[in-house]
Write an enzyme that holds these catalytic residues in place. Structure first.
Site, PDB file in Angstrom:
ATOM      1  CE  LYS A 103      28.870  16.944   0.216  1.00 12.44           C
ATOM      2  NZ  LYS A 103      28.473  15.593   0.730  1.00 12.44           N
TER       3      LYS A 103
ATOM      4  CE1 TYR B 247      23.117  16.628   1.153  1.00 10.28           C
ATOM      5  CE2 TYR B 247      23.932  18.408   2.545  1.00 10.28           C
ATOM      6  CZ  TYR B 247      24.104  17.530   1.486  1.00 10.28           C
ATOM      7  OH  TYR B 247      25.277  17.546   0.761  1.00 10.28           O
TER       8      TYR B 247
ATOM      9  CG  ASN C   4      30.981  12.908   0.263  1.00 11.84           C
ATOM     10  OD1 ASN C   4      30.774  14.095   0.502  1.00 11.84           O
ATOM     11  ND2 ASN C   4      30.013  12.038   0.024  1.00 11.84           N
TER      12      ASN C   4
ATOM     13  CG  HIS D 162      25.426  18.069  -3.277  1.00 16.90           C
ATOM     14  ND1 HIS D 162      24.598  17.086  -2.783  1.00 16.90           N
ATOM     15  CD2 HIS D 162      24.682  18.780  -4.161  1.00 16.90           C
ATOM     16  CE1 HIS D 162      23.392  17.219  -3.343  1.00 16.90           C
ATOM     17  NE2 HIS D 162      23.409  18.239  -4.179  1.00 16.90           N
TER      18      HIS D 162
ATOM     19  CD  GLU E 170      20.260  19.359  -4.979  1.00 16.21           C
ATOM     20  OE1 GLU E 170      21.250  19.341  -5.754  1.00 16.21           O
ATOM     21  OE2 GLU E 170      19.863  18.360  -4.352  1.00 16.21           O
TER      22      GLU E 170
HETATM   23  N1  UDP Z   1      26.423  10.407   3.969  1.00 13.32           N
HETATM   24  C1  UDP Z   1      26.996   9.888   5.131  1.00 13.32           C
HETATM   25  N2  UDP Z   1      26.837   8.540   5.396  1.00 13.32           N
HETATM   26  C2  UDP Z   1      26.116   7.724   4.575  1.00 13.32           C
HETATM   27  C3  UDP Z   1      25.516   8.264   3.430  1.00 13.32           C
HETATM   28  C4  UDP Z   1      25.689   9.607   3.149  1.00 13.32           C
HETATM   29  O1  UDP Z   1      27.653  10.590   5.877  1.00 13.32           O
HETATM   30  O2  UDP Z   1      25.994   6.532   4.878  1.00 13.32           O
HETATM   31  C5  UDP Z   1      26.584  11.843   3.669  1.00 13.32           C
HETATM   32  C6  UDP Z   1      27.618  12.117   2.569  1.00 13.32           C
HETATM   33  O3  UDP Z   1      28.274  13.352   2.853  1.00 13.32           O
HETATM   34  C7  UDP Z   1      26.737  12.216   1.346  1.00 13.32           C
HETATM   35  C8  UDP Z   1      25.505  12.955   1.911  1.00 13.32           C
HETATM   36  O4  UDP Z   1      25.350  12.377   3.212  1.00 13.32           O
HETATM   37  O5  UDP Z   1      27.365  12.949   0.313  1.00 13.32           O
HETATM   38  C9  UDP Z   1      24.238  12.787   1.116  1.00 13.32           C
HETATM   39  O6  UDP Z   1      23.996  11.398   0.916  1.00 13.32           O
HETATM   40  P1  UDP Z   1      23.546  10.818  -0.511  1.00 13.32           P
HETATM   41  O7  UDP Z   1      23.109   9.425  -0.296  1.00 13.32           O
HETATM   42  O8  UDP Z   1      22.584  11.785  -1.141  1.00 13.32           O
HETATM   43  O9  UDP Z   1      24.920  10.775  -1.332  1.00 13.32           O
HETATM   44  P2  UDP Z   1      25.427  11.665  -2.574  1.00 13.32           P
HETATM   45  O10 UDP Z   1      24.231  11.975  -3.428  1.00 13.32           O
HETATM   46  O11 UDP Z   1      26.066  12.901  -1.992  1.00 13.32           O
HETATM   47  O12 UDP Z   1      26.434  10.798  -3.269  1.00 13.32           O
HETATM   48 MG    MG Z   2      22.422  12.849  -2.876  1.00 13.86          MG
END
Ligand code: UDP
Ligand code: MG
Length: 138
Positions: free
Chosen positions: A9, A49, A112, A115, A126
């Site tokens: 990212k 997303y 974070n 992805h 994807e």
């Molecule tokens: N995210 C965020 N706040 C939250 C949950 C998710 O900013 O409370 C962001 C974070 O960058 C995350 C992305 O949205 O990686 C996609 O969320 P997901 O729940 O799919 O998490 P992931 O699969 O990336 O662990």
């Molecule tokens: Mg996810």
């Protein structure tokens, strides 16, 4: 052998840790079989997303993901999808286990570092979102 889709990212590319993250991926036994550095438009990030549309973090996520370069990748290995999710660590870096990519390089949400696809269906969607068959060399 299984394939999964990965993104490094903008927060991680700005920290110049693409190589460090790739070293963790390779040390874990996953093989990078496709890779390119791109920048998403807000429209592309919104489409990528789409499953999160309407959630409180959606707008901030789309803005962050289109704010700078990302590296998109396809990783191959045994149980690549779950293996890479484990290597990434918890979504919130505060909760990410020691030794994971998000513990090492994550910041404050949405920052974070990486992805990874969460299912076979999302991996297929994807991978084809960013790569054509000729760009994937296993
Ligand atoms: N995210 C965020 N706040 C939250 C949950 C998710 O900013 O409370 C962001 C974070 O960058 C995350 C992305 O949205 O990686 C996609 O969320 P997901 O729940 O799919 O998490 P992931 O699969 O990336 O662990
Ligand atoms: Mg996810």
């Amino acid at each position: 052998m299984e394939r999964t889709f990965s993104m490094i990212k903008p927060d991680a590319t700005s920290k110049n840790v693409t190589g460090a993250i790739n070293a963790m991926i390779e040390s874990a036994g996953l093989r990078i079989i496709a890779q390119k550095r791109i920048r998403m438009t807000p429209e592309q990030a919104g489409l990528f997303y789409a499953e999160h549309k309407g959630k409180p973090f959606y707008d901030g996520l789309v803005k962050m993901m289109s704010s700078g370069p990302i590296v998109v990748q396809i990783l191959e290995g045994e149980n690549a999808i779950t293996h890479y999710r484990a290597l990434m660590g918890a979504t919130n870096p505060v909760n990410a286990e020691k030794g994971t990519i998000r513990a090492a390089f994550g910041g404050e949400l949405p920052h974070n570092a990486v992805h990874g696809s969460d299912s076979e269906q999302s991996a297929a969607r994807e991978m084809s979102f960013f790569f054509s068959q000729t760009e994937i060399v296993g």
